[in-house]
Design an enzyme around this catalytic site. Structure first.
Site, PDB file in Angstrom:
ATOM      1  CB  SER A 141      -0.824   0.166   1.387  1.00 36.84           C
ATOM      2  OG  SER A 141      -1.467   1.318   1.480  1.00 36.84           O
ATOM      3  CE1 TYR A 154      -3.899  -1.347   5.840  1.00 37.25           C
ATOM      4  CE2 TYR A 154      -3.576   0.647   4.955  1.00 37.25           C
ATOM      5  CZ  TYR A 154      -3.562  -0.485   4.767  1.00 37.25           C
ATOM      6  OH  TYR A 154      -3.743  -0.986   3.298  1.00 37.25           O
ATOM      7  N   GLY A 185      -2.425   3.232  -4.241  1.00 38.80           N
ATOM      8  CA  GLY A 185      -2.747   4.137  -3.529  1.00 38.80           C
ATOM      9  C   GLY A 185      -4.464   3.801  -3.405  1.00 38.80           C
ATOM     10  CB  THR A 189     -11.877  -2.682  -3.083  1.00 42.06           C
ATOM     11  OG1 THR A 189     -11.209  -2.150  -2.185  1.00 42.06           O
ATOM     12  CG2 THR A 189     -11.010  -2.530  -4.579  1.00 42.06           C
TER      13      THR A 189
END
Length: 254
Positions: A141, A154, A185, A189
């Site tokens: 990510s 995260y 990025g 979803t």
């Protein structure tokens, strides 16, 4: 068409589902791992019917080490000749400052994003070593490249994935196994819906005013990496929407 095998975790939605579809189109046999049994079954039937490929499904949560290990080790021997592993299962829970964070959320993120990836990789990399070839794709990510407000844990898990990419690439080099990191990025979803625990309105706002990436965009990038010649490895790929400059800076329409 190929008879190669791809194993995809988190296969029933988003990037995982897009990869399953794309690799089926390319003739890969698929091992799809996901938690939602009915959704997984429907996806497998649809792919088999549409693309005439064989699909093996495994209903497992990557956090559950024993059940996951037993499920993978119980695969028929011919299904253990995995050519491509896509470590896609991952999530974010909550968006709170460190002092107000929910420790249960922290456990879920660490257990899924880091430990789950490790559990799957440990098993499948040994299969690849036996075959003296293979390609591992780890989904990271932008959060693994920078840290943003309230992203603390995260971001930490995705930084860990970034480090594991590098460690895996070194450790598996003698065995002829490629390792590629794909860092998206903003991708529209179920990611934000999961982060905000089903709050559809809050999740929708994340993508308002600009065009985010689609799961298919990431699947295409993964296929590009996998389809390079044998002497080429894509080590690291960071993919952003054109309207996103960093993890927090976007260009949005009024």
């Amino acid at each position: 068409m190929t008879s190669k095998i791809a194993l995809i975790t988190g296969a029933t939605s988003g990037i995982g589902e897009a990869c399953a579809t794309l690799f089926a189109q390319q003739g890969y046999r698929l091992i799809l791992v996901a938690r939602r049994a009915e959704v997984l079954k429907k996806l497998a039937v649809d792919l088999e019917d549409k693309y005439a490929v064989k699909v093996f499904t495994l209903v497992r949560d990557v956090r559950e080490k024993q059940a996951l290990t037993e499920g993978l080790e119980a695969l028929p021997e011919e299904w253990k000749k995995v050519d491509v592993l896509i470590n896609n299962a991952g999530l974010s829970q909550g968006l709170d400052p460190i002092d107000k964070g929910n420790t249960d959320d922290w456990d879920v993120m660490i257990d899924t994003n880091v430990k789950g990836l490790l559990y799957v990789s440990k098993i499948v990399s040994n299969w690849m070593i036996a075959s003296k070839s293979g390609h591992i794709i780890n989904i990271g990510s932008i959060a693994g490249k920078e840290v943003y407000p309230n992203g603390n844990v995260y971001c930490a898990t995705k930084h860990a994935v970034d480090a594991l990419n590098k460690g895996m690439r070194i450790d598996l080099l003698p065995h002829g196994i490629k390792v590629t990191a794909i860092h998206p990025g903003m991708v529209e979803t179920e990611f934000s819906l999961v982060r905000f625990k089903g709050d559809e309105q809050r999740a929708k706002k994340v993508y308002e005013g600009f065009e985010p990436l689609l799961a298919q965009d990431i699947a295409d990038a993964i296929w590009f990496a996998v389809s390079r010649p044998a002497h080429v490895n894509i080590n690291d790929m960071l993919i952003m929407p054109a309207a996103q400059a960093t993890g927090t800076i976007t260009r949005r329409k009024e």
